[in-house]
Design an enzyme around this catalytic site. Structure first.
Site, PDB file in Angstrom:
ATOM      1  N   SER A   1      -0.536   0.723   3.082  1.00 27.85           N
ATOM      2  CA  SER A   1      -0.152   1.572   1.957  1.00 27.85           C
ATOM      3  C   SER A   1      -0.149   0.777   0.648  1.00 27.85           C
ATOM      4  O   SER A   1      -1.121   0.114   0.325  1.00 27.85           O
ATOM      5  CB  SER A   1       1.221   2.185   2.280  1.00 27.85           C
TER       6      SER A   1
ATOM      7  N   ASP B   1      -2.911   7.273   4.964  1.00 28.87           N
ATOM      8  CA  ASP B   1      -1.881   6.218   4.830  1.00 28.87           C
ATOM      9  C   ASP B   1      -1.593   5.502   6.161  1.00 28.87           C
ATOM     10  O   ASP B   1      -1.129   6.120   7.123  1.00 28.87           O
ATOM     11  CB  ASP B   1      -0.589   6.862   4.302  1.00 28.87           C
TER      12      ASP B   1
END
Lengths: 358, 303
Positions: free
Chosen positions: A42, A224
């Protein structure tokens, strides 16, 4: 001889709290720690990419500092858009449904003009580029140089194979509730990908489900990386590729209070965790975590940088202190042995001299 | 305590990770921060909703498991460290014991050296004393030999002078008296006054023999052959070679004499008209020489 050391650095995900990692890196740099391989999930993936693209750790830390302080100085509040989203958009992500949202606001402006009403100033500013902070975008383009990245530190990013934004979100919620776990994230070695795929992989790792569309890498859609292995934070704390790369010392940074990622899942590895020594949360109350994640208040960024710096000095310093004391003990033991060897020689000389007295 | 001091970038312990820290040390030290992180969250989640949520999701248990695991790691590391530390301490204690042994041995050696030094000093002092005494003895002996040498020279000088005829102006016994007076005021006299009675006797006997021989030679007699004392031994020579004041010189030298105790010296030096009763009227060279030696240099002499 001391075993040769290969240090891996894990930069976990945590949205706008990624500023904390700037402080961590600053402290590690000042303490002279080397980094041989880096992995991120991320926001950690984006930070890691900036770091890996830099010619040196020092430059990488300077660039990250500049990037995050630029974000802190920008005024996303004026358009009520969180800083983290601004960062992601500046990096190249496009928000889902933004075109529809933009059309809606345009229609609202038209209706308001005809009706003689005045819309709030922030809405007047909203257009396709509103989410994209220009100085920030320039910095991202400059510091995420694909050529430099290919020459830089080996970089691994965590990505989650997406089944669609809604499905991914539902799977994450069930995992958070402890009902069903999410599938494990995958780790991509950035330098092994084509230049086009490299950027896609980075953006995929950072792309928040629903808000951002999944990215296609190697014929798969990824989003993500922090979503994978949710309960054990497997995807959000990508240590596995570093251990596979031969790192015998891994520094792991966490961006949440009491992360349930467990060092005990890696019994063979030497792991040094940088955990917040005081609450990393800045916003309390309902949705406080979301606000921190998205960075609604960029002015909190310097405080995260400072906290990361202090926490690293504390956590690494504690280990070094213990390690240094053991090292001193070993050293003193060796000194003692050497001293005794020398004593044996002097004993012999003295005995020889004394024997001549009789 | 150091534990309470904050760690800064300038702290000595913050050094480059140049060698791999031991895993159990990292787990031990870092585990404290991990456990504290979880404990802080546990303390924060005391509300009913939070407890319910943690219980429902299983997070509470997993968090407690992590704390427990960190504590167990810590205890294991403590045991490992403590065991190593105890071993190291035991080695240190043994080393200290060895050092003590060495110090004791060294003390004994120092004591031996001190004793050796004291004894050597005593021996040196004794040696010094003996050497001093020896040197003193040697010095005295050298002085004595020197003295004896001077005495012999004195004797030889006087008798050479006598043989050479320097006393021709005196009577036969006057020559003997003049020679004896010269010896008495010279090294010979000093020696006789300072030496032992035995030694003095030995020298005086030798002197008497020499004088007897020279007298006999001057008189043209044997040493035991007797002649008239007045008309032979006391008679003054005549002739041009005789010094006019020779008689006065003898009288001056013998002015200490008296007729009873030293009749020969009195008669030779003072030339009385009536000779002392103690003076033999007939005397040999031996009698004159012995009597005059013991009158001039004997216990009854004036010196």
């Amino acid at each position: 001889m001391p075993e040769s050391i290969k240090v891996g650095l894990v930069l976990s995900g945590g949205g706008a709290k990624g500023a904390y990692q700037v402080g961590v890196l600053k402290a590690l740099l000042e303490m002279g720690t080397r980094v041989d391989v880096v992995a991120g999930a991320s926001i950690g993936a984006l930070n890691a990419a900036v770091l890996a693209s830099a010619p040196s750790l020092e430059t990488g830390v300077e660039r990250l500092d500049e990037l995050w302080l630029t974000l802190a100085k920008s005024s996303p509040l004026s358009v009520k858009i969180p800083g983290y989203l601004s960062l992601l958009v500046s990096a190249g992500l496009k928000m889902n449904g933004f075109a529809q949202l933009e059309a809606l606001f345009r229609a609202a402006r038209l209706v308001a003009q005809r009706a003689g009403l005045q819309l709030p100033e922030e809405l007047n500013q909203l257009d396709a580029g509103a989410l994209c902070d220009k100085p920030l975008k320039e910095l991202m383009e400059q510091y995420l140089d694909p050529v430099a990245l290919n020459k830089g530190l080996p970089l691994y990013v965590s990505v989650f194979k997406s089944l669609g934004g809604t499905t991914d979100l539902l799977r994450t919620i069930t995992a958070e509730l402890g009902i069903l776990g999410t599938a494990e994230s995958e780790f991509l070695h950035i330098q092994s990908l084509s230049q086009a795929e490299q950027k896609e992989a980075l953006l995929a790792s950072a792309g928040i489900p629903l808000l951002f569309a999944p990215r296609q890498v190697n014929d798969s859609l990824y989003s993500d990386g922090g979503q994978g292995g949710w309960q054990k934070q497997q995807g959000n704390t990508p240590i596995t590729p570093l251990l596979q790369a031969g790192c015998n010392m891994v520094i792991v940074t966490h961006l949440s209070n009491g992360s349930l990622w467990s060092r005990h899942d890696f019994p063979e590895a030497t792991i040094l965790e940088i955990r917040p020594q005081s609450s990393i949360a800045r916003d309390s109350g309902f949705l406080g975590g979301v606000k921190d994640l998205l960075g609604f208040d960029p002015h909190k960024i310097p405080s995260w940088i400072e906290q990361g710096y202090q926490d690293t000095l504390h956590c690494v310093g504690r280990v070094m202190k213990a390690s240094a004391s053991r090292s001193e003990l070993r050293k003193s033991e060796n000194e003692l042995k050497d001293s005794e060897r020398r004593n044996t020689i002097s004993d012999s000389i003295l005995a020889d001299a004394m024997s001549k007295m009789t | 305590m150091n534990e309470m001091l904050p760690i800064t970038k300038d702290s000595d312990i913050c050094r480059v990770l140049t060698c791999l820290p031991e895993k159990f040390v990292v787990d031990f030290a870092n585990g404290i921060d991990v456990a504290r992180d979880h404990q802080r969250v546990q303390r924060a989640n005391t509300g009913f909703g939070a407890r319910l949520y943690d219980g429902f999701t299983g997070k509470g248990k997993r968090r407690q498991d992590e704390v427990n695991a960190s504590l167990i790691d810590g205890m294991e590391a403590s045991l490992t460290w403590l065991t190593e530390l105890s071993g190291s301490l035991a080695q240190s204690n043994l080393a200290i014991a060895r050092v003590n042994d060495r110090v004791n041995a060294l003390k004994l050696d120092v004591a031996r050296i001190a004793n050796f030094s004291a004894i050597t000093r005593q021996q040196l002092e004794t040696l010094t004393t003996r050497l001093d005494e020896h040197l003193d003895t040697l010095g005295r002996e050298a002085a004595r030999i020197d003295f004896v040498q001077r005495v012999q020279l004195n004797l030889d000088q006087v008798f050479n002078k006598w043989r050479a005829g320097h006393y021709q102006s005196f009577s036969l016994s006057g020559r003997c008296y003049a020679a004896l007076e010269e010896l008495r005021w010279g090294a010979f006299g000093d020696y006789c006054r300072n030496t032992s009675a035995t030694d003095r006797q030995r020298f005086m006997d030798d002197l008497a023999n020499r004088a007897m021989a020279q007298l006999a030679s001057d008189a043209g007699l044997s040493s035991k052959e007797r002649m008239g004392t007045r008309d032979h031994w006391l008679i003054r020579p005549v002739g041009q070679h005789v010094l006019s004041d020779a008689s006065d010189a003898l009288a001056y030298m013998g002015d200490w004499s008296d007729r009873e105790s030293v009749p020969f010296v009195f008669s030779v030096s003072q030339l009385p008209d009536d000779l002392p009763r103690e003076l033999p009227r007939l005397s040999s060279a031996q009698r004159v020489a012995e009597a005059m030696v013991y009158e001039v240099l004997g216990d009854n002499s004036h010196a």
